[in-house]
Design an enzyme around this catalytic site. Structure first.
Site, PDB file in Angstrom:
ATOM      1  N   LYS A   1      -4.007   9.215  -3.523  1.00  0.00           N
ATOM      2  CA  LYS A   1      -4.116   7.935  -4.209  1.00  0.00           C
ATOM      3  C   LYS A   1      -4.140   6.743  -3.255  1.00  0.00           C
ATOM      4  O   LYS A   1      -3.959   6.889  -2.049  1.00  0.00           O
ATOM      5  CB  LYS A   1      -2.969   7.787  -5.220  1.00  0.00           C
ATOM      6  N   THR A   2      -4.329   5.555  -3.824  1.00  0.00           N
ATOM      7  CA  THR A   2      -4.547   4.354  -3.015  1.00  0.00           C
ATOM      8  C   THR A   2      -3.344   3.992  -2.157  1.00  0.00           C
ATOM      9  O   THR A   2      -3.498   3.458  -1.060  1.00  0.00           O
ATOM     10  CB  THR A   2      -4.926   3.177  -3.920  1.00  0.00           C
TER      11      THR A   2
END
Length: 412
Positions: free
Chosen positions: A217-218
């Protein structure tokens, strides 16, 4: 022919600051949920409210966020807690897009509720408000979700998924939810950091928002997530259910010598807390959130420039709020998707497909007698999509390698 090392589909951006933060916890004498998790929660809530971190430690206390953030061990846990707090149970139906990961729908089943899959809107990867309205109308009328077949029950909640980092049309979703009395849980696993034009955070617009810190994820804690809400009653319920339904956290019971050992179980809860080791990692990642976003945006811009005029390809739609978690490139001819994936893998480039529609999965297909014809836009999006590598730390050479491999495939 020059040989290249494998280029992974995703890789976390981890530096010395993250390593030092984890070592600090390891040496502190307290490894599970404690001070680091509490600080991570306050900083995350502050970031959503202000678009940046506080300049000083006191600033969080001086300017408390209008919402509460609760650290959990996964976004799946957060979705489960959110639906449970909203009172979802047997006889209820939760509307979710078919084009999403398993967790978005399975949490409804954890609670004995049914999942009603909804087609995505044309030319997008987002749940269709029009299709969701028809599904909700069928359910309210006592009919199956799709008129003559599908799950039956009360439309209790809807989970819009901010696919790939691009936010859904939340105005339409919120209006629909108000009309049918449904709770709104934003699946923001892909959508951080992302803000509306007037500065409101996506993930903080519905009743509850859920973020993921999974390894791809980011920002990442390896495994983990955050559930946020501006509703005090929902927050109180989720906080209790997050750790066995106990009314007091272990941190205060075990570290404060003056604290009582006594606790009470308010309900049959779950084991969903985030340990301090991971929270410490998350705090450093949070401080990098904007710089990591800018790295992904730079990669996406290179892809856009290379593929926008290509006759065989469609670049993903974007917007200023796009968190650029995925780069879902589409081939115009669905028959070319699998050969392209195979060619990229042969070139040592990691790719993926997001997602295999849930209505095609044996469990749901059998349970609800589902057919592809009910989800034409979902099937079109799925059949033509290839997710290219897009992660902070990719070099310009890495990106050019992907571009050359994709374009070279169509020159054969």
């Amino acid at each position: 022919m020059k040989e290249f090392p494998p280029l992974p589909f995703a890789r976390p951006f981890i530096g010395k600051e993250e390593e030092d933060a984890v070592l600090h916890v390891l040496r502190s004498g307290w490894l599970t949920t404690g001070k680091e998790a509490a600080a991570f929660e306050k900083e995350f809530a502050y970031f959503l409210a202000n678009g940046s971190l506080p300049q000083t430690e006191d600033e969080c206390a001086e300017k408390p966020a209008p919402l509460t953030a609760l650290a959990v061990n996964s976004a799946t846990s957060g979705l489960h807690l959110a639906l449970e707090a909203l009172g979802v149970g047997e006889g209820d139906v939760v509307l979710v897009p078919s084009l999403t990961f398993a967790s978005t729908a399975e949490v409804a089943r954890y609670l004995g509720a049914e999942a009603a899959f909804v087609d995505v809107a044309p030319h997008t990867f987002h749940i269709s408000p029009e299709a969701a309205r028809q599904t909700a109308a069928n359910l309210r009328a006592g009919k199956p979700a799709y008129g003559s077949f599908g799950p039956k029950g009360k439309p209790k909640a809807i989970i819009p998924v901010h696919y790939g980092g691009v936010p859904c049309n939340m105005d339409s979703i919120l209006a629909l939810a108000r009309e049918y009395g449904m709770g709104v849980v934003e699946d923001s696993a892909h959508c951080f950091p992302s803000f509306t034009e007037d500065g409101r955070a996506y993930g903080a617009l519905g009743d509850v928002g859920v973020f993921s810190f999974y390894a791809t994820k980011t920002i990442t804690t390896g495994e983990g997530g955050m559930v946020v809400s501006g509703n005090p009653a929902l927050c109180a319920r989720m906080a209790t259910m997050r750790l066995h339904g106990i009314d007091r956290p272990a941190w205060s019971r075990y570290t404060d010598v003056k604290s009582s050992w006594y606790y009470e179980i308010a309900d049959a809860g779950y084991k969903y807390n985030l340990p301090d080791i991971l929270a410490a990692l998350g705090r450093v990642q949070l401080s990098r959130a904007i710089s990591l976003l800018n790295m992904r945006r730079h990669i996406a811009a290179m892809y856009d420039k290379a593929f926008s005029a290509h006759p065989a390809l469609e670049i993903p739609s974007s917007c200023p709020a796009d968190a650029r978690h995925l780069y879902p490139l589409r081939v115009r001819d669905k028959n070319m998707r699998t050969p392209l994936v195979d060619a990229l893998k042969e070139a040592g480039i990691g790719v993926s497909v997001h997602f295999i529609p849930l209505h095609t999965m044996p469990y749901y297909k059998k349970r609800y007698a589902l057919a592809d014809e009910v989800f034409p836009c979902t099937m079109d999006a799925f059949s033509r999509e290839v997710s290219l590598p897009i992660w902070a730390g990719m070099t310009g050479g890495d990106v050019e390698r992907v571009i050359e491999a994709v374009c070279g495939f169509f020159l054969k």
